[in-house]
Design an enzyme around this catalytic site. Structure first.
Site, mmCIF file in Angstrom:
data_model
loop_
_atom_site.group_PDB
_atom_site.id
_atom_site.type_symbol
_atom_site.label_atom_id
_atom_site.label_comp_id
_atom_site.label_asym_id
_atom_site.label_seq_id
_atom_site.Cartn_x
_atom_site.Cartn_y
_atom_site.Cartn_z
ATOM 1 N N LYS A 100 0.850 -1.181 0.000
ATOM 2 C CA LYS A 100 0.000 0.000 0.000
ATOM 3 C C LYS A 100 0.888 1.234 0.000
ATOM 4 C CE LYS A 100 -2.822 2.703 3.175
ATOM 5 N NZ LYS A 100 -3.900 2.672 4.175
ATOM 6 N N LYS A 125 0.904 5.232 0.740
ATOM 7 C CA LYS A 125 0.221 6.418 1.256
ATOM 8 C C LYS A 125 0.446 7.548 0.267
ATOM 9 C CE LYS A 125 -1.662 7.224 4.597
ATOM 10 N NZ LYS A 125 -3.140 7.188 4.791
ATOM 11 N N ASP A 155 -3.631 5.251 -1.361
ATOM 12 C CA ASP A 155 -4.514 5.937 -0.415
ATOM 13 C C ASP A 155 -4.134 7.411 -0.270
ATOM 14 O OD1 ASP A 155 -6.063 6.829 1.689
ATOM 15 O OD2 ASP A 155 -4.919 5.756 3.218
ATOM 16 N N ASN A 208 -6.021 9.727 0.997
ATOM 17 C CA ASN A 208 -6.783 10.354 2.095
ATOM 18 C C ASN A 208 -7.730 11.459 1.614
ATOM 19 O OD1 ASN A 208 -4.068 9.523 3.948
ATOM 20 N ND2 ASN A 208 -6.081 9.172 4.853
ATOM 21 N N GLU A 223 -8.068 3.537 -2.079
ATOM 22 C CA GLU A 223 -8.547 3.863 -0.730
ATOM 23 C C GLU A 223 -8.818 5.362 -0.609
ATOM 24 O OE1 GLU A 223 -6.203 1.902 2.282
ATOM 25 O OE2 GLU A 223 -6.539 3.536 3.703
ATOM 26 N N ASN A 247 -11.285 4.279 5.245
ATOM 27 C CA ASN A 247 -11.225 4.387 6.702
ATOM 28 C C ASN A 247 -11.542 5.836 7.087
ATOM 29 O OD1 ASN A 247 -8.222 4.774 5.723
ATOM 30 N ND2 ASN A 247 -8.429 5.929 7.638
ATOM 31 N N ASP A 294 -10.872 -0.980 12.026
ATOM 32 C CA ASP A 294 -9.794 -0.554 12.919
ATOM 33 C C ASP A 294 -10.430 -0.548 14.295
ATOM 34 O OD1 ASP A 294 -8.113 0.896 14.617
ATOM 35 O OD2 ASP A 294 -7.379 2.185 13.007
ATOM 36 N N HIS A 350 -7.330 -1.131 8.794
ATOM 37 C CA HIS A 350 -6.566 0.109 8.798
ATOM 38 C C HIS A 350 -5.603 0.123 9.974
ATOM 39 C CE1 HIS A 350 -6.373 4.268 10.548
ATOM 40 N NE2 HIS A 350 -5.978 4.559 9.328
ATOM 41 N N ASN A 366 -2.814 2.910 12.265
ATOM 42 C CA ASN A 366 -2.144 4.168 12.486
ATOM 43 C C ASN A 366 -0.908 3.845 13.327
ATOM 44 O OD1 ASN A 366 -1.804 6.999 12.528
ATOM 45 N ND2 ASN A 366 -4.013 7.256 12.636
HETATM 46 MG MG LIG Z 1 -6.598 5.270 4.742
#
Ligand SMILES: [Mg+2]
Length: 439
Positions: A206, A208, A236, A238, A261, A284, A308, A335, A337
């Site tokens: 994945k 970011k 992803d 965001n 994502e 998420n 999550d 998910h 963090n």
């Molecule tokens: Mg995400």
């Protein structure tokens, strides 16, 4: 060291200890900014009258601590076998308004979690306590946490490599440093992917995104696809993209993405994107509570929910989410963090107990060099074996906990609340978190 007396079945909570810590975090970039040199986490210890200690972990920012403290004070005298009571206890202990509308009012806790509410904040705190109660219950009964969730349906849980654009080091030499170097272009991302594959055996990747213009990020995904033909890839940003940009990226990468994502922000925009592409959309951000499910599922906005347990209120709620996803034919992934080994243990236990966990789970864990458990986890073959030891199967390293807590105590307050935009201003004084869609 905790000693477990055989036959002890006293499940009454006698004490709850809360220990906020600051843990080292590399300069990982996202659309809001960059990770701080240290990230706050909260370690929860629930002690029973039988002398058993259960461990939990959640966010450690001030707003979470303000909810955790009154909840911790309310728990002694209750049972570790009564975690279903935690949400109501948290609501009353924190003086939450009786009107649901108040609880749903947006509050700003920063970061990349979509719309925030007081309810969501409380769920994240409750999740850490629920895990601690389950750990204590499992240790008391001699059962792994997954057994308290109905038992594991798999012996291994697969994880995905979590690739980040990043700097070599934090500005002004802050933080602990590492040997990963910078990754700011396709070659850097591919090198990162190769190291993750070599060291941990990860087979899915994945990235970011939301950091650079979409074309640059598509080139990075394409480069990873060429380096690892046939491997599942995710991107992803965001919610940093418009509907049009999201559709363009989906079209260009549809042959290599297992899902895209949160390309666009909010359920209506996600629904618009989903209607125009065969690439599954994961989230998420627009679905992180049960209240957000009906609109998203009935409009077809998401095809994969990233569970999550920190968001959803714990491990039991994660299984309830899984049942809803199964009912609606929506996929389930996980998910992550910035987190420590207690949370990784909890993630692995619940992932083992959910039949329809269809994708490799995300985890930031390989980026964390510090921990509060005695034996850090190491990924092998892209996953982790599911522990059958009592509780979560991890032990607290009190010296490490004390050291990381000391860092929190000695901080002047600037790092106790994660703020990626503020961290970015250390390098770029004019930086403000961009409005979305950014592209
Ligand atoms: Mg995400």
């Amino acid at each position: 060291m905790v000693v477990f007396a055989a036959g002890t079945k006293d499940l009454t909570i006698s004490e709850v200890r809360l220990t906020p810590v600051l843990i080292a975090d590399p300069p990982l970039l996202n659309t809001q900014g960059v990770h701080q040199p240290y990230t706050p986490r909260l370690i929860i210890e629930v002690v029973t009258s039988g002398g058993v200690v259960g461990l939990g972990e959640t966010y450690g920012d001030t707003k979470y601590l303000e909810v955790a403290r009154p909840l911790a004070e309310a728990l002694p005298g209750t049972s570790v076998a009564a975690s279903n009571r935690l949400p109501a206890l948290a609501a009353s202990a924190c003086g939450a308004p009786g009107e649901p509308a108040d609880g749903r009012a947006a509050v700003d806790v920063g970061g990349l979690r979509g719309v925030q509410t007081a309810d969501k904040l409380r769920l994240s705190v409750v999740s850490g306590f629920e895990v601690a109660l389950l750990d204590a219950l499992g240790r008391t009964l001699g059962l792994p946490v997954h057994a308290l969730l109905g038992g594991k349906v798999r012996d291994r849980v697969e994880y995905s490599a979590y690739l980040f654009y990043r700097w070599a080091e934090h500005p002004h030499g802050q933080g602990e440093g590492d040997d990963w170097g910078a990754a700011l272009d396709p070659a850097g991302i591919v090198a990162q992917a190769r190291r993750f594959a070599r060291d941990y055996g990860f087979g899915s990747f994945k990235l970011k995104g939301g950091v650079f213009e979409p074309d640059a990020e598509m080139a990075a995904v394409r480069a990873v696809a060429e380096a690892f033909p046939g491997h599942p890839l995710r991107l992803d940003p965001n919610g940093a993209w418009s509907v049009g940009t999201s559709l363009r990226v989906a079209e260009e990468l549809k042959d290599v993405l297992e899902y895209l994502e949160d390309p666009a922000g909010g359920t209506p925009a996600m629904a618009e994107v989903a209607a125009g592409t065969p690439v599954p959309l994961a989230t998420n951000m627009c679905v992180t509570t049960f209240e957000e499910i009906p609109e998203a599922f009935t409009t077809g906005a998401v095809q994969v929910v990233l569970s999550d347990h920190h968001y959803w209120g714990g491990l039991h709620n994660t299984r309830e989410l899984a049942a809803l996803c199964r009912t609606f034919g929506v996929g389930l992934s996980m998910h992550s963090n910035t987190h420590l080994g207690i949370s990784l243990a909890a993630m692995t236990q619940v992932a083992a107990a959910v039949p329809n966990l269809d994708y490799a789970c995300d985890s930031h864990y390989p980026w964390q060099s510090e921990d509060v458990i005695t034996r850090r986890f190491t990924f092998h073959g892209g996953g982790l074996e599911v522990s059958d030891r009592p509780g979560l199967g991890v032990e607290l390293d009190r010296d490490r906990l004390a050291a990381l807590h000391r860092r929190w105590v000695e901080d002047d307050g600037t790092l106790r609340d994660r703020d990626d935009a503020a961290a970015m201003r250390e390098a770029d004084p004019g930086w403000t978190a961009p409005t979305v869609p950014r592209w």
